[in-house]
Design a protein around this motif. Structure first.
Motif, PDB file in Angstrom:
ATOM      1  N   UNK A 209       0.836  -1.200   0.000  1.00 25.35           N
ATOM      2  CA  UNK A 209       0.000   0.000   0.000  1.00 25.35           C
ATOM      3  C   UNK A 209       0.871   1.251   0.000  1.00 25.35           C
ATOM      4  N   UNK A 210       0.398   2.300  -0.646  1.00 25.59           N
ATOM      5  CA  UNK A 210       1.190   3.535  -0.699  1.00 25.59           C
ATOM      6  C   UNK A 210       1.067   4.332   0.584  1.00 25.59           C
ATOM      7  N   UNK A 211       1.999   5.232   0.791  1.00 34.07           N
ATOM      8  CA  UNK A 211       1.899   6.215   1.848  1.00 34.07           C
ATOM      9  C   UNK A 211       0.660   7.071   1.584  1.00 34.07           C
ATOM     10  N   UNK A 212      -0.091   7.374   2.626  1.00 34.24           N
ATOM     11  CA  UNK A 212      -1.331   8.135   2.441  1.00 34.24           C
ATOM     12  C   UNK A 212      -1.076   9.482   1.779  1.00 34.24           C
ATOM     13  N   UNK A 213       0.041  10.124   2.165  1.00 38.05           N
ATOM     14  CA  UNK A 213       0.351  11.439   1.587  1.00 38.05           C
ATOM     15  C   UNK A 213       0.653  11.349   0.092  1.00 38.05           C
ATOM     16  N   UNK A 214       1.088  10.192  -0.375  1.00 40.41           N
ATOM     17  CA  UNK A 214       1.340   9.998  -1.809  1.00 40.41           C
ATOM     18  C   UNK A 214       0.043  10.165  -2.590  1.00 40.41           C
ATOM     19  N   UNK A 215      -0.998   9.486  -2.135  1.00 34.22           N
ATOM     20  CA  UNK A 215      -2.297   9.563  -2.816  1.00 34.22           C
ATOM     21  C   UNK A 215      -2.874  10.964  -2.711  1.00 34.22           C
ATOM     22  N   UNK A 216      -2.791  11.573  -1.542  1.00 28.98           N
ATOM     23  CA  UNK A 216      -3.316  12.931  -1.349  1.00 28.98           C
ATOM     24  C   UNK A 216      -2.615  13.928  -2.253  1.00 28.98           C
ATOM     25  N   UNK A 217      -1.300  13.824  -2.352  1.00 30.69           N
ATOM     26  CA  UNK A 217      -0.543  14.766  -3.183  1.00 30.69           C
ATOM     27  C   UNK A 217      -0.908  14.620  -4.659  1.00 30.69           C
ATOM     28  N   UNK A 218      -1.168  13.391  -5.092  1.00 33.46           N
ATOM     29  CA  UNK A 218      -1.565  13.163  -6.489  1.00 33.46           C
ATOM     30  C   UNK A 218      -2.924  13.787  -6.760  1.00 33.46           C
ATOM     31  N   UNK A 219      -3.874  13.589  -5.851  1.00 35.63           N
ATOM     32  CA  UNK A 219      -5.211  14.170  -6.016  1.00 35.63           C
ATOM     33  C   UNK A 219      -5.167  15.696  -6.059  1.00 35.63           C
ATOM     34  N   UNK A 220      -4.251  16.289  -5.274  1.00 31.13           N
ATOM     35  CA  UNK A 220      -4.193  17.752  -5.157  1.00 31.13           C
ATOM     36  C   UNK A 220      -3.259  18.408  -6.161  1.00 31.13           C
ATOM     37  N   UNK A 221      -2.631  17.622  -7.017  1.00 33.50           N
ATOM     38  CA  UNK A 221      -1.610  18.156  -7.920  1.00 33.50           C
ATOM     39  C   UNK A 221      -2.204  19.044  -9.010  1.00 33.50           C
ATOM     40  N   UNK A 222      -1.404  20.029  -9.430  1.00 32.81           N
ATOM     41  CA  UNK A 222      -1.725  20.813 -10.622  1.00 32.81           C
ATOM     42  C   UNK A 222      -1.144  20.158 -11.867  1.00 32.81           C
ATOM     43  N   UNK A 223      -0.113  19.354 -11.682  1.00 34.54           N
ATOM     44  CA  UNK A 223       0.471  18.603 -12.797  1.00 34.54           C
ATOM     45  C   UNK A 223       1.221  17.402 -12.206  1.00 34.54           C
ATOM     46  N   UNK A 224       1.158  16.271 -12.907  1.00 37.55           N
ATOM     47  CA  UNK A 224       1.808  15.043 -12.463  1.00 37.55           C
ATOM     48  C   UNK A 224       2.849  14.667 -13.505  1.00 37.55           C
ATOM     49  N   UNK A 225       4.096  14.508 -13.059  1.00 39.70           N
ATOM     50  CA  UNK A 225       5.217  14.245 -13.958  1.00 39.70           C
ATOM     51  C   UNK A 225       5.809  12.871 -13.666  1.00 39.70           C
ATOM     52  N   UNK A 226       5.946  12.056 -14.707  1.00 41.26           N
ATOM     53  CA  UNK A 226       6.619  10.763 -14.588  1.00 41.26           C
ATOM     54  C   UNK A 226       7.957  10.859 -15.309  1.00 41.26           C
ATOM     55  N   UNK A 227       9.048  10.699 -14.557  1.00 41.73           N
ATOM     56  CA  UNK A 227      10.360  10.818 -15.142  1.00 41.73           C
ATOM     57  C   UNK A 227      10.954  12.193 -14.889  1.00 41.73           C
ATOM     58  N   UNK A 228      12.136  12.444 -15.480  1.00 47.19           N
ATOM     59  CA  UNK A 228      12.932  11.479 -16.247  1.00 47.19           C
ATOM     60  C   UNK A 228      13.590  10.464 -15.323  1.00 47.19           C
TER      61      UNK A 228
END
Length: 369
Positions: A209-228
């Motif tokens: 399971x992920x850290x709870x703050x990981x999921x919260x930060x993704x939901x609240x993001x203005x942009x999500x970056x994968x990489x580099x």
């Protein structure tokens, strides 16, 4: 056994070092830095998912454009100094976490050099002082999450650094020849040795399971970056953690993949941009990406000659890839993204950060209209 006693002894005096010197000195530096700024964090909320050198280099550029940064970091590493601490002390691997913390840190250059110092002799040969520092924090507070948080405070970092999970996890690769490889550090070695590419990755255990703050930060993001970063050992492992892909998909933020400049022997040999995107989609069972950022500068032969000797090639787009990515609904941003330092090919972190932040701001503007 001797190594673990040496490490434990060193961790003891590092803990004392933290208490008597670093905390006071760096906290004073932190107050000076923050005292000159508005206490409210500025800039769009950027979530950066990955690990390894690529992520930390990008973060160094990004912190000049926004203070609202959350770095989500893989903890599947089992090689090098991190692997030793993981095995001997039963802690999560600190290496990628350390690099991200230092990339976002507001500390004196000398202290940064101390944190990156690697011992060259004895039982600690190859071990990073920064790794031992995190291990000391982990021992001091008895919790890896708290250790990272406290280290973030001490180093006055811009933003947050989060391990994607607090659970002990290993990376498993099924190669196209059917063989199963366990361990992040072994995968590239076996791919090259067996001359068989990676077919599919899984985590062991699969239901971490992920850290709870990981999921919260993704939901609240203005942009999500994968990489580099390394496709199979830095980016995709984060996406295999339960709930992470679901959160990314549900988020209203634009999802961006920053393509590597060069292929990585042992992971992405002969891959083009489309191959990288398809690998992410295959492991997430979803078309996750809205934008892909790609370098379009053709490098001269002498610049990446040593990379070619190792089997690496440039990752470039062509018309066929353009069409297929367009059919998938993915927008392409092409630019000269290369920076060469000390004969190493790297992304131009500030240039990419500028692209990311402007993309986030334009997306927010469009949503507000």
């Amino acid at each position: 056994m001797k190594t673990i006693f040496i490490i434990i002894g060193i961790l003891g005096w590092i803990s004392l070092f933290i208490s008597l010197y670093l905390y006071k000195k760096i906290t004073k530096n932190r107050n000076q830095i923050l005292g000159s700024k508005n206490t409210e964090k500025e800039g769009p909320k950027v979530v950066v998912i990955g690990g390894g050198t690529g992520q930390s280099i990008f973060l160094r550029g990004l912190k000049h454009y926004t203070q609202n940064i959350t770095a989500i970091v893989t903890v599947a590493d089992d090689g090098g100094g991190s692997g030793v601490l993981r095995e001997d002390l039963g802690m999560l691997p600190p290496g990628d976490i350390r690099n991200c913390l230092l990339a976002l840190a507001n500390i004196e250059p000398t202290m940064n050099e101390v944190m990156q110092y690697r011992f060259t002799d004895g039982n600690l040969k190859g071990q990073s002082f920064g790794n031992l520092f995190i291990a000391a924090m982990n021992g001091l507070y008895g919790n890896f999450e708290t250790a990272v948080y406290k280290m973030s405070e001490v180093f006055a970092i811009t933003g947050r650094v989060l391990p994607v999970t607090l659970e002990d996890v290993n990376l498993i690769a099924k190669l196209k020849n059917g063989n199963i490889i366990k361990g992040e550090s072994r995968i590239p070695v076996e791919v090259r040795s067996q001359k068989s590419n990676i077919d599919k990755l899984t985590l062991d255990p699969m239901d971490v399971t992920p850290l709870e703050e990981v999921i919260t930060s993704i939901y609240n993001a203005d942009i999500i970056v994968m990489g580099p970063g390394s496709l199979y050992t830095s980016i995709i492992p984060n996406l295999l953690v339960k709930g992470v892909v679901k959160a990314i998909k549900k988020s209203n933020a634009p999802k961006v993949y920053i393509s590597n400049i060069m292929t990585q022997p042992g992971e992405t040999g002969n891959y083009n941009v489309l191959d990288h995107v398809n690998a992410i989609n295959k492991h997430t069972n979803k078309e996750l990406i809205d934008y892909v950022i790609v370098n379009n500068e053709i490098l001269p032969e002498d610049v990446f000659e040593k990379y070619k000797k190792d089997g690496a090639e440039q990752v470039l787009l062509d018309e066929l890839q353009n069409k297929e990515l367009d059919d998938m609904g993915i927008k392409i941003i092409e630019d000269n993204l290369v920076e060469v330092k000390k004969n190493y090919i790297r992304h131009d972190a500030k240039h990419i950060a500028d692209i990311i932040v402007n993309l986030a701001l334009s997306h927010n503007y469009d949503n507000d209209k």
